[in-house]
Scaffold this motif. Structure first.
Motif, PDB file in Angstrom:
ATOM      1  N   TRP A  76       0.963  -1.147  -0.140  1.00 56.81           N
ATOM      2  CA  TRP A  76      -0.276   0.382   0.252  1.00 56.81           C
ATOM      3  C   TRP A  76       0.815   1.521   0.273  1.00 56.81           C
ATOM      4  CZ3 TRP A  76      -4.959   0.570  -1.419  1.00 56.81           C
ATOM      5  CH2 TRP A  76      -6.111   1.505  -0.880  1.00 56.81           C
ATOM      6  N   MET A  80      -2.653   8.058  -0.106  1.00 59.28           N
ATOM      7  CA  MET A  80      -4.362   7.147  -0.724  1.00 59.28           C
ATOM      8  C   MET A  80      -4.965   7.036  -1.687  1.00 59.28           C
ATOM      9  SD  MET A  80      -5.040   5.356   2.144  1.00 59.28           S
ATOM     10  CE  MET A  80      -6.239   5.155   1.967  1.00 59.28           C
ATOM     11  N   ASP A  81      -5.082   8.346  -2.067  1.00 56.73           N
ATOM     12  CA  ASP A  81      -5.629   8.018  -3.590  1.00 56.73           C
ATOM     13  C   ASP A  81      -4.850   7.464  -5.230  1.00 56.73           C
ATOM     14  OD1 ASP A  81      -7.704   9.890  -2.932  1.00 56.73           O
ATOM     15  OD2 ASP A  81      -6.191  11.952  -4.483  1.00 56.73           O
ATOM     16  N   ARG A  84      -5.382   3.512  -3.989  1.00 62.71           N
ATOM     17  CA  ARG A  84      -6.985   3.831  -4.532  1.00 62.71           C
ATOM     18  C   ARG A  84      -6.718   3.041  -6.418  1.00 62.71           C
ATOM     19  NH1 ARG A  84      -8.223   8.309  -1.144  1.00 62.71           N
ATOM     20  NH2 ARG A  84     -10.158   7.232  -0.049  1.00 62.71           N
ATOM     21  N   LEU A  87      -5.677  -0.600  -6.720  1.00 64.47           N
ATOM     22  CA  LEU A  87      -7.060  -1.339  -6.249  1.00 64.47           C
ATOM     23  C   LEU A  87      -8.187  -2.096  -6.858  1.00 64.47           C
ATOM     24  CD1 LEU A  87      -8.163  -0.875  -2.791  1.00 64.47           C
ATOM     25  CD2 LEU A  87      -7.354  -2.706  -3.255  1.00 64.47           C
ATOM     26  N   ASP A  88      -8.063  -0.241  -7.705  1.00 68.66           N
ATOM     27  CA  ASP A  88      -8.699  -0.617  -9.250  1.00 68.66           C
ATOM     28  C   ASP A  88      -8.814  -1.116 -10.112  1.00 68.66           C
ATOM     29  OD1 ASP A  88     -11.165   1.315  -7.707  1.00 68.66           O
ATOM     30  OD2 ASP A  88     -10.354   3.291  -8.945  1.00 68.66           O
ATOM     31  N   ARG A 112      -6.431   2.538   6.625  1.00 65.07           N
ATOM     32  CA  ARG A 112      -7.618   2.866   6.396  1.00 65.07           C
ATOM     33  C   ARG A 112      -8.453   1.714   5.036  1.00 65.07           C
ATOM     34  NH1 ARG A 112      -6.504   8.673   4.694  1.00 65.07           N
ATOM     35  NH2 ARG A 112      -8.290   9.384   3.391  1.00 65.07           N
ATOM     36  N   VAL A 113      -7.125   0.851   4.979  1.00 66.64           N
ATOM     37  CA  VAL A 113      -7.710  -0.242   3.257  1.00 66.64           C
ATOM     38  C   VAL A 113      -8.803  -1.062   3.838  1.00 66.64           C
ATOM     39  CG1 VAL A 113      -6.703  -2.721   2.422  1.00 66.64           C
ATOM     40  CG2 VAL A 113      -4.884  -1.014   3.182  1.00 66.64           C
ATOM     41  N   GLU A 116     -11.475   0.915   2.787  1.00 65.96           N
ATOM     42  CA  GLU A 116     -11.612   1.295   1.067  1.00 65.96           C
ATOM     43  C   GLU A 116     -11.742  -0.452   0.466  1.00 65.96           C
ATOM     44  OE1 GLU A 116     -10.641   3.586  -1.171  1.00 65.96           O
ATOM     45  OE2 GLU A 116     -10.214   4.522   1.018  1.00 65.96           O
ATOM     46  N   THR A 119     -16.097  -0.202   1.040  1.00 69.14           N
ATOM     47  CA  THR A 119     -16.576   0.272   0.033  1.00 69.14           C
ATOM     48  C   THR A 119     -16.817   0.043  -1.457  1.00 69.14           C
ATOM     49  OG1 THR A 119     -16.295   2.684   0.920  1.00 69.14           O
ATOM     50  CG2 THR A 119     -15.946   3.097  -1.201  1.00 69.14           C
ATOM     51  N   ARG A 120     -15.714  -1.209  -1.843  1.00 70.37           N
ATOM     52  CA  ARG A 120     -16.198  -1.988  -3.176  1.00 70.37           C
ATOM     53  C   ARG A 120     -16.508  -3.272  -3.487  1.00 70.37           C
ATOM     54  NH1 ARG A 120     -11.878   1.940  -2.626  1.00 70.37           N
ATOM     55  NH2 ARG A 120     -10.823   2.252  -4.881  1.00 70.37           N
TER      56      ARG A 120
END
Length: 324
Positions: A76, A80-81, A84, A87-88, A112-113, A116, A119-120
């Motif tokens: 990671w 943070m962005d 993300r 991940l995408d 914060r993982v 995230e 959320t997905r």
């Protein structure tokens, strides 16, 4: 095998299976994995990719994802962005239900993982928590890579940016100071560490023949898009400072990075200054903006006959280095 980072040490005690060569590592960070089993690597960093390639690993470098990903380890990132984005990408390009392990430092966004992943809609569990790091395992889901690119306006230019690029989404104050005092340029000019391409576009708009280099493939793509957005042309290359370019240049211009993760390092600037003195025309000059506390003056005087400070504030200095 030796791991020097907390994330690597956590992996070493909990996940020996990651040494299996079926695992894709993205992006590779920990040097402790270099000398074990050969891995598949996906790196956006040209310099890191070269290191892993020299150790015999299968390396995919750049923004085009590897094919056939079924198990992946994600280090990671601190941004943070950018996490993300990774991940995408992995959801979009791994088969649905593939095993994804994520290791992150707590002070670097690792805590914060889970949010995230939730959320997905990704099922997950925490496998370990030590060394102020956590290791999670999740199953990938079918998804879109998404459009993480953005634009902003500065200096009458349209600039294209992306998470993971220096100064993402804004014009850096040091770069602004540099461009405020930089004389008009013509001829063959190099932008070393091009970032979002603002220096390259500013030079190309003046009519300079621009070459832009960076080790970050997101920065290289941003510079290409910035030039295109403004109807400008330039050559954009992956290079560790000036390794991949041939001189001479009439000017070399840079706002060089000085951070390696959270540590201050002048190694990139040191390499640039040493190389620039050999790749300029006799009347050419190196222009650098740097934070005022960085000890560049002695290094510049070692390699150049003349060093001038063109501008100075409480935060930055702009230097001009020439042979005489």
């Amino acid at each position: 095998m030796s791991f020097s980072t907390p994330m690597g040490q956590l992996l070493d005690r909990q996940t020996p299976a990651i040494r299996d060569n079926e695992w894709l590592i993205a992006p590779p960070l920990d040097e402790g994995l270099l000398n074990g089993a050969k891995h598949r690597i996906w790196s956006l960093d040209h310099l890191i990719a070269e290191v892993w390639r020299k150790h015999g690993h299968e390396v995919v470098e750049g923004l085009t994802p590897p094919e056939g990903m079924t198990v992946a380890l994600l280090f990671w990132p601190k941004t943070m962005d950018l996490g993300r984005w990774w991940l995408d990408q992995l959801n979009a390009h791994c088969a649905s239900g593939s095993t994804l392990r994520i290791v992150g430092e707590h002070h670097g966004g690792g805590k914060r993982v889970p949010g995230e992943l939730k959320t997905r809609g990704m099922t997950h569990q925490r496998l370990d928590n030590a060394r102020r790091c956590s290791l999670y395992e999740a199953a990938t889901i079918a998804g879109e890579a998404g459009d993480h690119w953005s634009t902003f306006e500065a200096l009458d230019l349209t600039l294209v940016s992306h998470p993971g690029i220096f100064g993402h989404g804004r014009l850096d104050d040091g770069t602004r100071m540099l461009l405020d005092v930089l004389p008009a340029q013509e001829g063959r000019v190099l932008d070393a560490g091009c970032g979002d391409g603002v220096i390259s576009a500013w030079l190309a708009r003046q009519g300079a023949n621009v070459t832009a280099v960076d080790i970050n493939h997101l920065a290289l793509e941003a510079t290409r898009r910035t030039l295109e957005a403004n109807g400008l042309k330039g050559e954009v290359l992956a290079s560790d400072m000036l390794d991949a370019v041939e001189g001479p240049f009439d000017a070399i211009i840079s706002n060089p990075a000085f951070h390696q993760e959270r540590h201050v390092s002048i190694d990139p600037a040191r390499k640039l200054i040493e190389q620039a003195s050999k790749k300029l025309t006799p009347k050419g000059a190196l222009y650098i903006v740097a934070n005022s506390f960085l000890p560049y003056m002695g290094l510049m005087k070692k390699h150049f006959g003349r060093v001038d400070v063109l501008a100075e504030s409480s935060r930055f200095r702009v230097y001009r280095c020439s042979r005489r």
